[in-house]
Design a protein around this motif. Structure first.
Motif: not given
Length: 198
Positions: A68-87
């Motif tokens: 589960v990737v969490t963030s207070a910022d939806p834009v920041e969340l999107r970037g963190a999710v894309e990175l996790a999907e890649t790695v």
């Protein structure tokens, strides 16, 4: 307010998520051992002082590991999710949908539905909803039960009428549908769900 996205790991495990967290400079903040008797899932949480957080868990029902990737910022969340999907080796949304669409034996279809439910977005998604709702009324008990369990992962209010209809019937999943309505009522998931369970 925290926003989150759940990613199901295909082959990775806790060690892989830990390496990813370490590469991001995150600190392990919580480590909870699994206890099936107490219905406590294996859970590990990493985050820095600011920014997104990572939560590793192992689903008690399926044994599947997910992040589960969490963030207070939806834009920041999107970037963190894309990175996790890649790695990390995670199931992509399109793959989860395609898995249910593929012609399969009931047991395989049930497993694909559970995977779909676990990986469903937190906000209502008609692509996921249509596939789960289609199989709620399956004549095959294994498939219908899997669809009901998929609802538990993301109990969108759009499912209310379908579950209430199942609960009032005599189909293979009627008893489980009644149990689900009662559970959602107890959990206070949604006012509509509570009313449907009364």
């Amino acid at each position: 307010m925290l926003v989150s996205r759940r990613l199901v790991l295909r082959h990775g495990d806790e060690a892989d998520v830990g390496k990813h967290a370490a590469a991001l400079g995150y600190t392990k903040r919580m480590d909870v051992a699994a206890d099936e008797d107490a219905e406590i899932a294996r859970t590990v949480i990493w985050h820095a002082d600011t920014g997104p957080g990572l939560v590793y868990r192992e689903d008690l029902a399926t044994g599947l590991p997910f992040l589960v990737v969490t963030s207070a910022d939806p834009v920041e969340l999107r970037g963190a999710v894309e990175l996790a999907e890649t790695v990390l080796d995670t199931w992509r949304l399109a793959e989860l949908l395609a898995g249910v669409d593929a012609g399969q034996r009931p047991r395989d279809l049930a497993e694909a539905i559970l995977l779909l439910g676990l990986g469903a977005p937190s906000s209502h998604d008609p692509r996921f909803y249509s596939r789960v709702s289609r199989h709620l009324a399956s004549a095959d008990a294994t498939v219908a039960e899997a669809a009901l369990f998929a609802v538990r992962y993301q109990p969108w209010e759009e499912y209310v009428d379908l579950i209430a209809e199942l609960a009032a019937g005599s189909g293979p999943a009627a008893a489980s549908a009644r149990e689900l309505l009662e559970q959602l009522e107890d959990d206070g998931v949604d006012d509509d769900l509570r009313q449907a369970g009364e």
